[in-house]
Design a protein around this motif. Structure first.
Motif, PDB file in Angstrom:
ATOM      1  N   ASN A 116      -3.762   1.396 -13.594  1.00 13.15           N
ATOM      2  CA  ASN A 116      -4.001   1.508 -12.159  1.00 13.15           C
ATOM      3  C   ASN A 116      -2.729   1.726 -11.341  1.00 13.15           C
ATOM      4  OD1 ASN A 116      -6.981   0.914 -11.342  1.00 13.15           O
ATOM      5  ND2 ASN A 116      -6.551  -0.514 -13.007  1.00 13.15           N
ATOM      6  N   PHE A 117      -1.620   1.142 -11.790  1.00 16.11           N
ATOM      7  CA  PHE A 117      -0.427   1.159 -10.949  1.00 16.11           C
ATOM      8  C   PHE A 117       0.819   1.715 -11.633  1.00 16.11           C
ATOM      9  CE2 PHE A 117      -3.209  -2.383  -9.675  1.00 16.11           C
ATOM     10  CZ  PHE A 117      -3.592  -1.892  -8.429  1.00 16.11           C
ATOM     11  N   GLY A 118       0.758   1.911 -12.945  1.00 15.21           N
ATOM     12  CA  GLY A 118       1.902   2.480 -13.633  1.00 15.21           C
ATOM     13  C   GLY A 118       2.883   1.424 -14.099  1.00 15.21           C
ATOM     14  N   VAL A 120       8.995   1.164 -10.954  1.00 12.91           N
ATOM     15  CA  VAL A 120       9.039   2.627 -10.855  1.00 12.91           C
ATOM     16  C   VAL A 120       7.958   3.122  -9.896  1.00 12.91           C
ATOM     17  CG1 VAL A 120       8.850   4.821 -12.100  1.00 12.91           C
ATOM     18  CG2 VAL A 120       9.947   2.840 -13.193  1.00 12.91           C
ATOM     19  N   SER A 121       6.705   2.883 -10.258  1.00  6.88           N
ATOM     20  CA  SER A 121       5.599   3.365  -9.433  1.00  6.88           C
ATOM     21  C   SER A 121       4.974   2.269  -8.579  1.00  6.88           C
ATOM     22  CB  SER A 121       4.526   4.016 -10.311  1.00  6.88           C
ATOM     23  OG  SER A 121       4.127   3.140 -11.350  1.00  6.88           O
ATOM     24  N   TYR A 122       5.269   1.012  -8.860  1.00  8.20           N
ATOM     25  CA  TYR A 122       4.791  -0.066  -7.999  1.00  8.20           C
ATOM     26  C   TYR A 122       5.740  -1.253  -8.082  1.00  8.20           C
ATOM     27  CZ  TYR A 122       3.094  -3.157 -11.792  1.00  8.20           C
ATOM     28  OH  TYR A 122       3.009  -4.004 -12.867  1.00  8.20           O
ATOM     29  N   ASN A 123       5.678  -2.079  -7.050  1.00  7.17           N
ATOM     30  CA  ASN A 123       6.377  -3.360  -7.025  1.00  7.17           C
ATOM     31  C   ASN A 123       5.375  -4.437  -6.641  1.00  7.17           C
ATOM     32  OD1 ASN A 123       9.115  -2.493  -7.571  1.00  7.17           O
ATOM     33  ND2 ASN A 123       9.122  -1.611  -5.505  1.00  7.17           N
ATOM     34  N   GLY A 161       2.400 -10.947  -5.152  1.00  2.21           N
ATOM     35  CA  GLY A 161       1.358 -10.810  -6.152  1.00  2.21           C
ATOM     36  C   GLY A 161       0.510  -9.557  -6.030  1.00  2.21           C
ATOM     37  N   TYR A 162       0.763  -8.748  -4.996  1.00  5.57           N
ATOM     38  CA  TYR A 162      -0.029  -7.533  -4.766  1.00  5.57           C
ATOM     39  C   TYR A 162       0.748  -6.318  -5.277  1.00  5.57           C
ATOM     40  CZ  TYR A 162      -3.155  -4.293  -2.253  1.00  5.57           C
ATOM     41  OH  TYR A 162      -4.070  -3.312  -1.930  1.00  5.57           O
ATOM     42  N   PRO A 163       0.151  -5.519  -6.173  1.00  9.31           N
ATOM     43  CA  PRO A 163       0.865  -4.346  -6.702  1.00  9.31           C
ATOM     44  C   PRO A 163       0.876  -3.209  -5.691  1.00  9.31           C
ATOM     45  CG  PRO A 163      -1.333  -4.488  -7.658  1.00  9.31           C
ATOM     46  CD  PRO A 163      -1.173  -5.702  -6.792  1.00  9.31           C
ATOM     47  N   LYS A 212      -9.685  -2.142  -7.351  1.00 13.15           N
ATOM     48  CA  LYS A 212      -9.903  -1.894  -5.921  1.00 13.15           C
ATOM     49  C   LYS A 212      -8.598  -1.720  -5.153  1.00 13.15           C
ATOM     50  CE  LYS A 212     -11.738  -4.261  -1.809  1.00 13.15           C
ATOM     51  NZ  LYS A 212     -12.419  -5.489  -1.313  1.00 13.15           N
ATOM     52  N   ARG A 213      -7.549  -2.387  -5.598  1.00 13.62           N
ATOM     53  CA  ARG A 213      -6.278  -2.342  -4.868  1.00 13.62           C
ATOM     54  C   ARG A 213      -5.649  -0.952  -4.896  1.00 13.62           C
ATOM     55  NH1 ARG A 213      -3.677  -7.500  -7.790  1.00 13.62           N
ATOM     56  NH2 ARG A 213      -4.637  -6.360  -9.537  1.00 13.62           N
TER      57      ARG A 213
END
Length: 547
Positions: free
Chosen positions: A398-400, A404-407, A411-413, A448-449
Motif C-alpha cells: 500500500n505504501f512502499g 522513500v515513498s512514505y514516512n 503511526g500514520y503512513p 483505506k489510508r
C-alpha cells in the motif's frame, strides 16, 4: 481504483474488512479448508509452516502479467519498476517477468496456454476465463490451492478464516481456491464512481445539486440555455454506449440497471424490464432537446476530457480519482472559480433511496495471481505470495518503502513528496504505482489510508460519501459463476442479447426508431433465450449461496 462496467459475463465482485497475520508467521489458527466437508464443520487443520521474510533461496520464479496502465510510457517492464524490485528483495524470491502487449492480454494468454509453455505464476482475472476458474483447474493450467494455502500461507489463511463472507467469494462453487486475491480492506474503498456536476454553474444559476430526475432536467436545460453548454451531459461510450450505465446512474431511478440483478430473490435483466423503457424515454427526450452531447454515441475518454475542459459539458459520470481528480485542474485552467462535485445517484422523488449505484465488493478478481501446473516449486510461490497478506506486506503493497515513498507520522503512513509532488512531474497515480501497488489491484489487502491521501481534494473525499448512499448491496449480484458446461451456452446467449440491447438503446435514444419499438426488442431478447440465461444465473446464485 478504476471501475469499469461489467458485461453479463463478468459479475460484480464483493466483501469487507482487514485482518492479516504478521509476516513472520506462526500458526494460522483453527478452521477447516477441507472442501469435502460442509462449511460449518471444523476439524484440526494441518500445521501451517511459518515463513520468515526474506526467504533464503537461490531459486528464481517466472511471473506473467500485464504492466499497469499508470506505468505505460513511464517504464518499459516490471523489472524497471522500484516496487517490483523491492518486492523481490523483501520476500527473498527473484522473479523473471513477462508482460503481454498492452491491450492484448486475453490474446497473449490464449497463445501461451496453447503453447503449453507456462510460467510459475499468472496474474489474470480467471473469473473471466472461458468456463471459469474451475475449468482452468480441470484443464490443467492452474493449481487448486487449498492444500498449499493450508500449509504454506498462514497470513491469507487467517484472514479468510476471520472473514467468511470474503472466503466465500474467493473460491469456486466446489470450494476450490484458485488464486491469491485482491481484497478491498474497507467499505470506503468499494465506492468510487457516480454523477459529477459543475457546482459553480449551479451556484451562479441559483440551483441546488440535483437529486431527482426533474431537477436534473432543469439543471441541464439551464446549462444549455444560460451557460451556452453545447453538450450539457456527456459520457464515455466506448466500447458501448454509456459504459457506466451498469452501475445504475439514471437507470436506477426507474428501478433497473444495464445488467443482471436480484430482487426479492429473483434474478432480473434490466434491459428487458419496463423501467428500461422509461430510461430510454428520458434520454431520448434529453437528446432531442440538446441536453445530451450530440456525439455521445461515439464519445471516448479523450473527447469527454476535452468537452469538460472547454466548458461544453457540465455534467457526467466518473470516478473520484480519474474523474474529479483529473478534470478539476482542467476546468480550473479555463475558469479559476470552477468546481466539480459529486451528485447523488438520481431518484424520482425526494427522500427515495437510490436503488443502484457503483459498489464493488471486497474481492476483486482482477490482479489476482494463480500458480500454474508448470510451477517448479509451488510451495515457494505460495510463500512469496502470502507476503501481501501479512502486516509487513500490507504496508509495503500500500505504501512502499518507509523513508522513500512514505514516512510514519504518529503511526500514520504518509506518502512523501516523491509520490504526491513527484519531481519528474508524474501524476500521483503514476508515482504511487512506481513505488507501491495501492492504486491498482494485486495479491494483497488494500488499505483505506491510501485513498485518504490519493483523494487529495475535499470534493473527492466528499464524493465517496455522497455515492455510498444507495441500496446497491441489496440488489447487486455476488461473484457467481456458471459451471464450465453452462459457461459457453451463457456466453453465446448474452453475446447476442447484449448486441441487441446496444442496438435498441442507440436507435431509440438517438431517434432512429420510435419508443414503442421497445416491446419488440424485449420479444427478440426472449427469442434469443434470455429466460435460459436467467435460469443459468439463478442456478449459479443458488450454488453461491450454498458455498
Amino acid at each position: 481504483m478504476k471501475r469499469l462496467f461489467a458485461t453479463a459475463l463478468s459479475i460484480v465482485l464483493l466483501g469487507t474488512l482487514l485482518i492479516a497475520c504478521s509476516s513472520n508467521g506462526g500458526n494460522a489458527g483453527s478452521g477447516n479448508t477441507n472442501t469435502d466437508k460442509p462449511a460449518n464443520e471444523t476439524e484440526t487443520p494441518a500445521e501451517t509452516t511459518a515463513t520468515t521474510y526474506p526467504i533464503k533461496t537461490d531459486e528464481k520464479l517466472s511471473y506473467w502479467g500485464e504492466i499497469n496502465g499508470n506505468l505505460i510510457g513511464v517504464k518499459a517492464s516490471h523489472s524497471e519498476v522500484p516496487f517490483f524490485q523491492d518486492w523481490q528483495k523483501k520476500t527473498g524470491v527473484s522473479l523473471e517477468f513477462t508482460a503481454p502487449p498492452t491491450g492484448q492480454t486475453q490474446e497473449a494468454l490464449n497463445v501461451m496456454l496453447a503453447s503449453g509453455d507456462l510460467p510459475d505464476m499468472i496474474e489474470y482475472n480467471f473469473l473471466g476465463f472461458p468456463g471459469g476458474p474451475e475449468k482452468a483447474i480441470n484443464d490443467g493450467y492452474i493449481l487448486k490451492l487449498n492444500d498449499l494455502i493450508d500449509k504454506y500461507a498462514p497470513n491469507l489463511k487467517k484472514f479468510l478464516q476471520e472473514n467468511p463472507d470474503i472466503d466465500k467469494m474467493v473460491k469456486t462453487d466446489s470450494g476450490s481456491y484458485y488464486a491469491f486475491p485482491f481484497i478491498r480492506g474497507d467499505e470506503y474503498l468499494r465506492v468510487f464512481q457516480g454523477p459529477i456536476i459543475r457546482k459553480d454553474w449551479l451556484d451562479e444559476l441559483g440551483l441546488s445539486v440535483p437529486e431527482t430526475i426533474d431537477e436534473w432536467t432543469a439543471a441541464l436545460t439551464a446549462f444549455k440555455e444560460k451557460k451556452g453548454a453545447a453538450a450539457p451531459f456527456s459520457v464515455v461510450s466506448k466500447p458501448r454506449f454509456f459504459n457506466e450505465s451498469g452501475n445504475g446512474a439514471f437507470l436506477g431511478a426507474f428501478g433497473v440497471n444495464r445488467g443482471f440483478y436480484q430482487e426479492d430473490g429473483v434474478i432480473k435483466f434490466g434491459p428487458s424490464e419496463s423501467g428500461f423503457k422509461e430510461y430510454l424515454s428520458l434520454f431520448r427526450d434529453w437528446y432531442q432537446k440538446g441536453l445530451i452531447d450530440k456525439n455521445v454515441a461515439t464519445a471516448d475518454s479523450k473527447a469527454l476530457d476535452s468537452s469538460i475542459a472547454s466548458g461544453a459539458t457540465g455534467a457526467t459520470i466518473g470516478n473520484a480519482g480519474g474523474g474529479i481528480g483529473k478534470w478539476q485542474p482542467l476546468v480550473e485552467a479555463n475558469n479559476p472559480e470552477a468546481v466539480l462535485v459529486a451528485a447523488p445517484y438520481p431518484v424520482l422523488k425526494h427522500g427515495d433511496m437510490p436503488k443502484f449505484g457503483q459498489k464493488s465488493m471486497a474481492y476483486a478478481s482482477e490482479g489476482t495471481v494463480a500458480i500454474t501446473t508448470a510451477a517448479k516449486n509451488p510451495e515457494l510461490a505460495v510463500r512469496m505470495l502470502d507476503y501481501g497478506y501479512s502486516e509487513e506486506g500490507r504496508m509495503f503493497f500500500n505504501f512502499g518503502t518507509e523513508g522513500v515513498s512514505y514516512n510514519l507520522e504518529d503511526g500514520y503512513p504518509k506518502y512523501t513528496d516523491l509520490l504526491m509532488k513527484n519531481p519528474d512531474k508524474l501524476a500521483p497515480a503514476q508515482a504511487i504505482s512506481m513505488y507501491a501497488r495501492a492504486s491498482y489491484n494485486g495479491p494483497f489487502i488494500q488499505d483505506k489510508r491510501y485513498a485518504e491521501q490519493f483523494f487529495a481534494l475535499q470534493t473527492q473525499r466528499d464524493a465517496v460519501t455522497t455515492w455510498q448512499k444507495t441500496d446497491a448491496n441489496k440488489y447487486n449480484l455476488p461473484p457467481i459463476t456458471p459451471t464450465p458446461e453452462e459457461s459457453s451456452e451463457f456466453a453465446t446467449i448474452m453475446n447476442d442479447i447484449n448486441t441487441l440491447v446496444d442496438e435498441m438503446t442507440l436507435k431509440i435514444i438517438l431517434g432512429s426508431e420510435p419508443l414503442d419499438q421497445f416491446e419488440s426488442y424485449v420479444a427478440k431478447m426472449k427469442s434469443l433465450n434470455l429466460d435460459r440465461a436467467i435460469a443459468i444465473q439463478t442456478a449459479a446464485l443458488e450454488r453461491y449461496n450454498s458455498r
